[in-house]
Scaffold this active site. Structure first.
Site, PDB file in Angstrom:
ATOM      1  N   SER A  57      44.446  36.392  45.323  1.00  0.00           N
ATOM      2  CA  SER A  57      43.733  37.050  46.379  1.00  0.00           C
ATOM      3  C   SER A  57      42.628  36.252  47.059  1.00  0.00           C
ATOM      4  O   SER A  57      43.227  35.111  47.552  1.00  0.00           O
ATOM      5  CB  SER A  57      42.770  38.160  45.857  1.00  0.00           C
TER       6      SER A  57
ATOM      7  N   HIS B   6      47.918  44.916  44.033  1.00  0.00           N
ATOM      8  CA  HIS B   6      47.155  43.809  44.436  1.00  0.00           C
ATOM      9  C   HIS B   6      47.167  42.979  43.112  1.00  0.00           C
ATOM     10  O   HIS B   6      46.039  43.313  42.165  1.00  0.00           O
ATOM     11  CB  HIS B   6      45.981  43.929  45.039  1.00  0.00           C
TER      12      HIS B   6
ATOM     13  N   ASP C 261      51.198  45.742  48.079  1.00  0.00           N
ATOM     14  CA  ASP C 261      50.056  45.478  47.841  1.00  0.00           C
ATOM     15  C   ASP C 261      49.280  46.021  48.866  1.00  0.00           C
ATOM     16  O   ASP C 261      49.482  45.923  49.879  1.00  0.00           O
ATOM     17  CB  ASP C 261      49.887  43.792  47.926  1.00  0.00           C
TER      18      ASP C 261
END
Length: 530
Positions: free
Chosen positions: A191, A443, A403
């Protein structure tokens, strides 16, 4: 004879126990000694302590918004906690964990969201694998962006300085603590951590020999514009453009009906994400139909708009679409009738420096204002990676096809950007840059399918380089064996969860297709094709 053997075994066991105790005591003493040897400019040591394997460390100073009050340590290690001054109005909190089972490898972790939280889970994971591990807080505490208000130095820490400073200090401490220093340097993040990894790839090419960067938040300014643009589309919960969770569930079911089988198997995973372009007009309410079981025309338009890219005022492409199939998750995150917090904070405290800015007003002109600022080049979207390549370093990146926070489409866009900028075909990029799409991954992990790839502690089911992205990078750097695929596992739930099935995830630009003849849970029934 049996009695003699038993006595010998007992004696040997006592000797080994004493040897272990002696080794542990020596290591603990080395840790105590380190506290007296740290004399690095701008570094203030808070404490140095020996921590035994299995200790549940209380993280009293970790901000509540980081959501972690403790961490179980998975190796005997020396823990060093520090503050490092980065400017006259900024500093980072930095920790270094030095394991006794050291492998001669250094590793930096990254952050998530708007940073502000040391990733202690990643530090526990990497140190358990024998890496001397560092982690920093990105230059501020907690998940809010309020610290950025009128303080560009903290934004600079978030952009690049926190990780790079941690690497510089961490490497010096590693050489001081271990007589042999380190022979290879690695990075592991996802991320925001993925973006931070690519910042090193783009600008600090000698920081790492190998970078594992997941679900990267590169194209960062446009990402914040994109994440913020969903709220003006859906409106709040009373708007006629808003969809309820029941209605988003209908949309997601429609997506799966249209797209799940495109890869050849109906398994709850859209592998053929590039071929998935759903339509929703068939969901429009018929006369007398229950409103919770259908959509109005305006709501259908909302469903189509959230799956569209964003553009500037002159039609220039800024950020790709949200990939379809995540509506049942995003209905709680970005489609829930509330402004997305990270984007709101970025615009309030960085772009407009106005805490009263209204996120409902976000528009294409605002996107352009934000992009023109690009403080400390936080965009992280340089296409020329030749310096990284020439340094002999490697980068492995992965991104899920499901995601809901950072669309997987952005990793494809960046890969193409690099290929076009460097005029390099995939086989040339393969020498140093490999991108894997993970079917069904949410994610940074989780989701539906074989998404456990060893990128985080909870996804560590094997240390085989074919099934663990971190060890795949180690093998690539140290043995010259590049990964052709990443094997993922679908894990059951609960403690000691067992592997339900595995799947080999393809290296871009190929994609997974079911070819049979076995069940879709058989990894040999899938093939990577262009």
């Amino acid at each position: 004879m049996m009695l003699t053997s038993a006595i010998l075994l007992l004696t040997l066991g006592v000797q080994l126990s004493h040897a272990d105790d002696s080794s542990r005591e020596n290591f603990s003493n080395r840790c105590d000694q380190l506290a007296k040897e740290i004399h690095i400019p701008n570094v203030t040591v808070n404490f140095v302590e020996y921590v035994a394997n299995g200790t549940n460390v209380t993280l009293a100073d970790n901000p509540p918004s980081c959501g972690q009050s403790n961490q179980v340590v998975l190796a005997d290690l020396c823990r060093v906690a520090m503050e490092v001054t980065t400017s006259n109005q900024s500093q980072i909190t930095l920790e270094a964990w030095f394991p006794e089972n050291y492998t001669g490898r250094f590793l930096s972790t990254g952050n998530g969201g708007l940073a502000g939280c040391i990733q202690y889970v990643d530090m526990a994971y990497a140190s358990s694998m024998g890496f001397a591990t560092v982690g920093a807080n990105g230059g501020h505490n907690g998940t809010s962006g309020e610290s950025f208000y009128h303080n560009p130095d903290i934004v600079e820490d978030l952009s690049w300085r926190s990780v790079h400073t941690g690497v510089v200090v961490g490497k010096e401490l590693t050489k001081k603590f271990y007589h042999e220093g380190f022979h290879k340097s690695y990075y592991l993040g996802c991320s925001t951590g993925g973006r931070q990894g690519f910042k090193a790839v783009q600008e600090f090419v000698h920081d790492f020999d190998g970078v594992v960067a997941g679900c990267p938040a590169f194209n960062f300014v446009n990402l914040n514009s994109w994440s913020g643009h969903f709220y003006p589309i859906t409106g709040n919960s009373s708007a006629d453009t808003f969809l309820t969770t029941a209605q988003w569930t209908l949309v997601q079911q429609s997506v799966m009906e249209q797209c799940d089988s495109l890869d050849g198997a109906v398994d709850g995973v859209i592998e053929a994400i590039d071929q998935c372009h759903p339509v929703f007009e068939q969901l429009i309410c018929r006369p007398g139909q229950n409103a919770s079981e259908c959509l109005t025309g305006k709501q259908v338009n909302t469903a189509q708009l959230v799956l569209s890219p964003i553009y500037g005022t002159k039609g220039e492409f800024l950020y790709p679409r949200m990939q379809p199939g995540v509506e049942n998750v995003d209905m709680y995150i970005t489609y829930n009738g509330d402004p997305f917090a990270y984007s709101t904070d970025w615009y309030k405290y960085v772009v407009f420096s106005d805490p009263n800015w209204d996120p409902a007003t976000l528009n294409a002109q605002d996107y352009e204002i934000a992009l023109a600022q690009n403080p400390s080049n936080i965009q992280t979207f340089e296409g020329d990676l030749s310096a990284f390549r020439d340094a002999g370093a490697k980068v492995l990146t992965y991104h899920g096809t499901a995601d809901p926070i950072i669309t997987g489409e952005t990793s494809k866009v960046y890969y193409r950007h690099v290929a076009e900028t460097m005029n390099a075909a995939p086989e040339e990029l393969d020498e140093f840059y490999r991108y894997f799409r993970i079917g069904g991954m949410s994610h940074c992990g989780g989701g539906t399918g074989a998404t456990a790839i060893g990128n985080v502690l909870s996804a560590q089911w094997s240390n085989d380089p074919d099934a663990n992205v971190l060890m795949a990078m180690v093998r690539w750097v140290e043995e010259g064996v590049a990964p052709e695929y990443i094997r993922g596992a679908s894990l059951g739930s609960g403690p000691g969860a067992k592997v339900e099935y595995t799947r080999r995830h393809c290296k871009y630009p190929t994609r997974n297709v079911y070819v049979g003849p076995g069940n879709w849970t058989d990894e040999n029934a899938w093939k990577c094709i262009l």
